[in-house]
Design an enzyme around this catalytic site. Structure first.
Site, PDB file in Angstrom:
ATOM      1  CD  GLN A 111      -3.266   0.194   0.369  1.00 13.46           C
ATOM      2  OE1 GLN A 111      -3.322  -1.003   0.658  1.00 13.46           O
ATOM      3  NE2 GLN A 111      -3.716   1.000  -0.491  1.00 13.46           N
ATOM      4  CE  LYS A 114      -2.615  -1.188  -3.677  1.00  7.98           C
ATOM      5  NZ  LYS A 114      -3.552  -2.002  -3.103  1.00  7.98           N
ATOM      6  CE  LYS A 126      -5.532  -4.026   2.942  1.00  2.01           C
ATOM      7  NZ  LYS A 126      -5.848  -3.607   1.572  1.00  2.01           N
ATOM      8  N   GLY A 165     -12.571  -0.349   2.875  1.00  5.33           N
ATOM      9  CA  GLY A 165     -12.691  -1.833   2.716  1.00  5.33           C
ATOM     10  C   GLY A 165     -11.692  -2.626   2.098  1.00  5.33           C
ATOM     11  CG  ASP A 166      -8.696  -5.819   1.304  1.00  7.35           C
ATOM     12  OD1 ASP A 166      -7.897  -5.185   0.360  1.00  7.35           O
ATOM     13  OD2 ASP A 166      -8.411  -6.992   1.448  1.00  7.35           O
ATOM     14  CB  THR A 210     -10.800  -1.706  -6.955  1.00  5.61           C
ATOM     15  OG1 THR A 210     -10.990  -0.617  -5.770  1.00  5.61           O
ATOM     16  CG2 THR A 210      -9.613  -2.427  -6.850  1.00  5.61           C
ATOM     17  CG  ASN A 241     -15.707  -3.695  -4.496  1.00  3.36           C
ATOM     18  OD1 ASN A 241     -14.679  -3.272  -5.048  1.00  3.36           O
ATOM     19  ND2 ASN A 241     -16.992  -2.919  -4.583  1.00  3.36           N
TER      20      ASN A 241
HETATM   21  P1  NDP Z   1     -14.688  -9.076  -1.898  1.00  2.00           P
HETATM   22  O1  NDP Z   1     -14.815  -9.728  -0.337  1.00  2.00           O
HETATM   23  O2  NDP Z   1     -15.553  -8.213  -2.219  1.00  2.00           O
HETATM   24  O3  NDP Z   1     -14.182 -10.498  -2.843  1.00  2.00           O
HETATM   25  C1  NDP Z   1     -13.356 -11.364  -2.795  1.00  2.00           C
HETATM   26  C2  NDP Z   1     -13.545 -12.307  -3.880  1.00  2.00           C
HETATM   27  O4  NDP Z   1     -12.431 -13.089  -3.731  1.00  2.00           O
HETATM   28  C3  NDP Z   1     -14.730 -13.294  -3.598  1.00  2.00           C
HETATM   29  O5  NDP Z   1     -15.200 -13.867  -4.737  1.00  2.00           O
HETATM   30  C4  NDP Z   1     -13.923 -14.440  -2.805  1.00  2.00           C
HETATM   31  O6  NDP Z   1     -14.622 -15.734  -2.755  1.00  2.00           O
HETATM   32  C5  NDP Z   1     -12.771 -14.454  -3.548  1.00  2.00           C
HETATM   33  N1  NDP Z   1     -11.974 -14.868  -2.426  1.00  2.00           N
HETATM   34  C6  NDP Z   1     -11.382 -14.243  -1.292  1.00  2.00           C
HETATM   35  N2  NDP Z   1     -10.291 -15.113  -0.790  1.00  2.00           N
HETATM   36  C7  NDP Z   1     -10.097 -16.260  -1.422  1.00  2.00           C
HETATM   37  C8  NDP Z   1      -9.292 -17.420  -1.291  1.00  2.00           C
HETATM   38  N3  NDP Z   1      -8.650 -17.572  -0.200  1.00  2.00           N
HETATM   39  N4  NDP Z   1      -9.532 -18.225  -2.192  1.00  2.00           N
HETATM   40  C9  NDP Z   1     -10.173 -18.115  -3.273  1.00  2.00           C
HETATM   41  N5  NDP Z   1     -11.127 -17.086  -3.339  1.00  2.00           N
HETATM   42  C10 NDP Z   1     -10.955 -16.199  -2.664  1.00  2.00           C
HETATM   43  O7  NDP Z   1     -13.143  -8.495  -1.817  1.00  2.00           O
HETATM   44  P2  NDP Z   1     -12.593  -7.443  -3.030  1.00  2.00           P
HETATM   45  O8  NDP Z   1     -13.033  -7.673  -4.346  1.00  2.00           O
HETATM   46  O9  NDP Z   1     -12.754  -6.104  -2.513  1.00  2.00           O
HETATM   47  O10 NDP Z   1     -11.086  -7.736  -2.961  1.00  2.00           O
HETATM   48  C11 NDP Z   1     -10.475  -8.928  -3.837  1.00  2.00           C
HETATM   49  C12 NDP Z   1      -9.007  -8.361  -4.044  1.00  2.00           C
HETATM   50  O11 NDP Z   1      -8.623  -7.306  -4.509  1.00  2.00           O
HETATM   51  C13 NDP Z   1      -8.080  -8.531  -2.652  1.00  2.00           C
HETATM   52  O12 NDP Z   1      -7.006  -9.033  -3.158  1.00  2.00           O
HETATM   53  C14 NDP Z   1      -8.073  -7.206  -2.167  1.00  2.00           C
HETATM   54  O13 NDP Z   1      -7.029  -6.829  -1.560  1.00  2.00           O
HETATM   55  C15 NDP Z   1      -7.723  -6.390  -3.488  1.00  2.00           C
HETATM   56  N6  NDP Z   1      -8.240  -5.085  -3.727  1.00  2.00           N
HETATM   57  C16 NDP Z   1      -9.414  -4.295  -3.241  1.00  2.00           C
HETATM   58  C17 NDP Z   1      -9.571  -3.266  -3.376  1.00  2.00           C
HETATM   59  C18 NDP Z   1     -11.075  -2.749  -2.872  1.00  2.00           C
HETATM   60  O14 NDP Z   1     -11.349  -1.403  -3.267  1.00  2.00           O
HETATM   61  N7  NDP Z   1     -11.800  -3.414  -2.432  1.00  2.00           N
HETATM   62  C19 NDP Z   1      -8.710  -2.095  -3.736  1.00  2.00           C
HETATM   63  C20 NDP Z   1      -7.556  -2.787  -4.190  1.00  2.00           C
HETATM   64  C21 NDP Z   1      -7.102  -4.227  -4.141  1.00  2.00           C
HETATM   65  P3  NDP Z   1     -15.620 -16.124  -1.620  1.00  2.00           P
HETATM   66  O15 NDP Z   1     -16.815 -15.310  -1.579  1.00  2.00           O
HETATM   67  O16 NDP Z   1     -15.728 -17.815  -1.719  1.00  2.00           O
HETATM   68  O17 NDP Z   1     -14.832 -15.756  -0.543  1.00  2.00           O
HETATM   69  O1  2IT Z   2      -5.694  -2.549  -1.248  1.00  2.00           O
HETATM   70  C1  2IT Z   2      -6.237  -1.654  -1.376  1.00  2.00           C
HETATM   71  O2  2IT Z   2      -5.922  -0.826  -2.149  1.00  2.00           O
HETATM   72  C2  2IT Z   2      -7.791  -1.311  -0.915  1.00  2.00           C
HETATM   73  N1  2IT Z   2      -8.224  -2.268  -0.277  1.00  2.00           N
HETATM   74  C3  2IT Z   2      -8.233  -0.073  -0.913  1.00  2.00           C
HETATM   75  C4  2IT Z   2      -7.856   0.877   0.143  1.00  2.00           C
HETATM   76  C5  2IT Z   2      -8.502   2.100   0.196  1.00  2.00           C
HETATM   77  O3  2IT Z   2      -8.095   2.867   1.295  1.00  2.00           O
HETATM   78  O4  2IT Z   2      -9.230   2.633  -0.365  1.00  2.00           O
END
Ligand code: NDP
Ligand code: 2IT
Length: 445
Positions: A111, A114, A126, A165-166, A210, A241
C-alpha cells in the site's frame, strides 16, 4: 537482486519470522531497486529500504463478540500503520479467516508504494481480522464491527489513519464501523473512513473504482502496444467488489468475460457473463456462484482453481494473493493471453510473473493496476474535506486520468532505468522514489 540487497532482505526475513507473504512482497520490491540505489546512493546510506520495511506502528488487539445464540467468540484485530511520509495512513480492512500479521504487513507494505504512485497525499497502512463474515447474520456482523472499532477508534482520524474496505469489508461493514466511531468520539468526521454510503459522506464511483481502474490500466498497456480492449475474451477471477466492476467496465469497452470464480467454484459462461444476473446475486445479494447456474443453465461450474486453463486474450486476477501460479501462467501464455492486470493484491506468484515477463505478456502489477480504489478513496476524502460531492462522470474522469498517469509514470520510469515495458520495475522504482524523497526531507524520523 545484488548481494547488498540480498543482505537487506535476509535481515527482513530474520526480523519477521514466519511471515511468508511479507517476505514475498518485500523481495519483489527489493528486486527492482538495484538501479535506483546506484543512481541515488544516499538512499542506501540513509537505510531507506530497512526503514520502509519496518512499520511505524503495529496495533494488535482482542476483539470479543457474542453470536446470536449468546456464545462468546474472540478474534484478533490488526492495524499496521506502515508509513506516513506522504499523508495519513491509508488502506483497507480485511475480514477473512486467513488473516495473520504477515498478511496485513504484506498488504500494508504494498500500500505504501501503491498510494505513492497515485500522486495523492496518502501514506500506507492496512488492517483487519481473522473474523470470518461468511454465514454470519447482520446483527453478528454489527456486533463484531462495533467491538473492533471500540478498540481501534483511538488510533484513527482524518489526519491520522483512514481505513476503507478490502476482502469481507464493504459498505455494510463501513457503516457499522463509522457509526460506532461517530458515537464514541462524538464527531461526524466523515474523512476518517472511505467507502461510505452515498447518503452519509460516500463518493460516487468508489464502489466501482478498483475494478474500473484495473481495466483502465490494461487499456493503457494495450494502447501503448498498439492494441485495444474491444473484442477481447477475458477471464476475471473472484466475484466480489473488484471482480464484478472489472467485468462491468470490460463489457462497456466491448470485451467479453467468459469466466469468474469464488472460493468454491469457477463459473464458465462461454456466451459471456450475464452482468445483470451476476450483480443481482453478488452485489444486491450475498449468494454463491452456484445460484447463477441454476438461473442460466448454459453456464457451467468448474472446479475451484481451474479458471486460468480457459483460453483468453486478457486475464484479470481479482480474488486474492497467490491465486495464479507458474503453471497457470504457462497455460495462459500457451493459450495466447497477451495482457494481465492485477485487480487483487499480489495474486501472481513471483514465478508466474517471471513467466509472463519472459513471454512478453504485458503485465500490470497490483500496486499500479489496482490503485484506482485507493485513489478514489483519496477523492472521497477531498470531497469530505470540502463538504462537497462530485458527479459520477467527473469522478470517473478523474479516476481514468489517474490510472493513465500511473501507467505513464511506470512506463517512463522503466525506460529511464533501461527496462522498457517492465511495469513491475517502473512501479516499484517510481513508488519508492517518491516516498524516499519525502523521508529524506524529514531527516531521521
Ligand atoms: P470481496 O470480499 O468483495 O471479494 C473477494 C472475492 O475473492 C470473492 O469472490 C471471494 O470468494 C474470493 N476470495 C477471497 N479469498 C479467497 C481465497 N482465499 N481463495 C479463493 N477465493 C477467494 O473483496 P474485494 O473484491 O474487495 O477484494 C479482492 C482483491 O482485490 C483482494 O486481493 C483485495 O486486497 C484487492 N483490492 C481490493 C480493493 C477494494 O477497493 N476493495 C482495492 C485494491 C485491491 P468467496 O466469496 O468464496 O470468499
Ligand atoms: O488494497 C487496497 O488498495 C484497498 N483495499 C483499498 C484501500 C483504500 O483505502 O481505499
Amino acid at each position: 537482486m545484488n548481494k547488498r540487497l540480498e543482505e537487506v532482505w535476509s535481515e527482513i526475513v530474520r526480523m519477521n519470522p514466519g511471515e511468508s507473504e511479507f517476505h514475498q512482497a518485500t523481495k519483489e520490491v527489493l528486486g527492482s531497486l538495484g538501479p535506483v540505489l546506484e543512481k541515488n546512493p544516499e538512499f542506501a546510506r540513509l537505510k531507506m529500504l530497512q526503514r520502509m520495511a519496518e512499520p511505524e506502528r503495529q496495533i494488535i488487539f482482542r476483539v470479543p463478540w457474542q453470536d446470536d445464540r449468546g456464545e462468546v467468540h474472540i478474534n484478533r484485530g490488526y492495524r499496521v500503520e506502515f508509513n506516513s511520509a506522504l499523508g495519513p495512513y491509508k488502506g483497507g480492512l480485511r475480514f477473512h479467516p486467513s488473516v495473520t500479521l504477515g498478511v496485513i504487513k504484506f498488504l500494508g507494505f504494498e500500500q505504501i508504494f501503491k498510494n505513492a504512485l497515485t500522486g495523492l497525499p496518502i501514506g500506507g497502512g492496512k488492517g483487519g481480522s481473522n473474523f470470518d463474515p461468511k454465514g454470519k447474520s447482520d446483527d453478528e456482523i454489527m456486533r463484531f464491527c462495533q467491538s473492533f472499532i471500540t478498540e481501534l477508534y483511538r488510533h484513527l482520524g482524518e489526519h491520522t489513519d483512514v481505513p476503507a474496505g478490502d476482502i469481507g469489508v464493504g459498505g455494510r461493514e463501513i457503516g457499522y464501523l463509522f457509526g460506532q466511531y461517530k458515537r464514541i468520539t462524538n464527531r461526524w468526521e466523515a474523512g476518517t473512513f472511505t467507502g461510505k454510503g452515498l447518503d452519509w459522506g460516500g463518493a460516487l464511483v468508489r464502489t466501482e473504482a478498483t475494478g474500473y481502474g484495473a481495466v483502465f490500466f490494461i487499456q493503457e498497456m494495450l494502447h501503448a502496444a498498439g492494441e485495444v480492449v474491444e473484442g477481447k475474451t477475458c477471464l476475471v477471477s473472484g466475484s466480489g467488489n473488484v471482480a464484478v466492476f472489472a467485468i462491468e467496465k470490460l463489457e462497456q469497452l466491448g470485451a467479453k468475460t467468459v469466466a469468474c470464480s469464488d472460493s468454491d467454484n469457477v463459473l464458465h459462461d462461454p456466451d459471456g457473463i450475464d452482468l445483470e444476473l451476476l450483480k443481482e446475486l453478488k452485489v444486491d445479494g450475498r449468494e454463491r456462484l452456484s445460484a447463477y447456474v441454476e438461473r442460466r443453465p448454459t453456464a457451467k461450474l468448474l472446479p475451484a482453481g481451474s479458471i486460468w486453463s480457459i483460453p483468453c486474450d486478457l486475464a484479470l486476477p481479482c480474488a486474492t494473493q497467490n491465486e495464479l501460479n507458474e503453471q497457470d501462467a504457462r497455460t495462459l501464455v500457451k493459450n495466447g493471453c497477451i495482457a494481465v492486470s492485477e485487480g487483487a493484491n499480489m495474486p501472481s506468484t513471483a514465478e508466474a510473473v517471471a513467466v509472463f515477463q519472459e513471454a512478453g505478456v504485458l503485465f500490470g502489477p497490483g500496486k499500479a493496476a489496482n490503485a484506482g480504489g485507493v485513489a478514489t478513496s483519496a477523492l472521497e476524502m477531498q470531497q469530505n474535506a470540502s463538504r462537497d460531492s462530485w458527479s459520477f462522470e467527473y469522478t470517473e474522469k478523474r479516476l481514468s486520468d489517474i490510472m493513465a498517469g500511473i501507467h505513464d509514470t511506470c512506463l517512463e520510469t522503466a525506460e529511464e532505468f533501461g527496462s522498457p515495458r517492465d511495469y513491475v520495475l517502473g512501479a516499484n522504482i517510481a513508488g519508492f522514489r517518491r516516498v524516499a524523497r519525502a523521508m529524506t526531507a524529514y531527516g531521521l524520523v
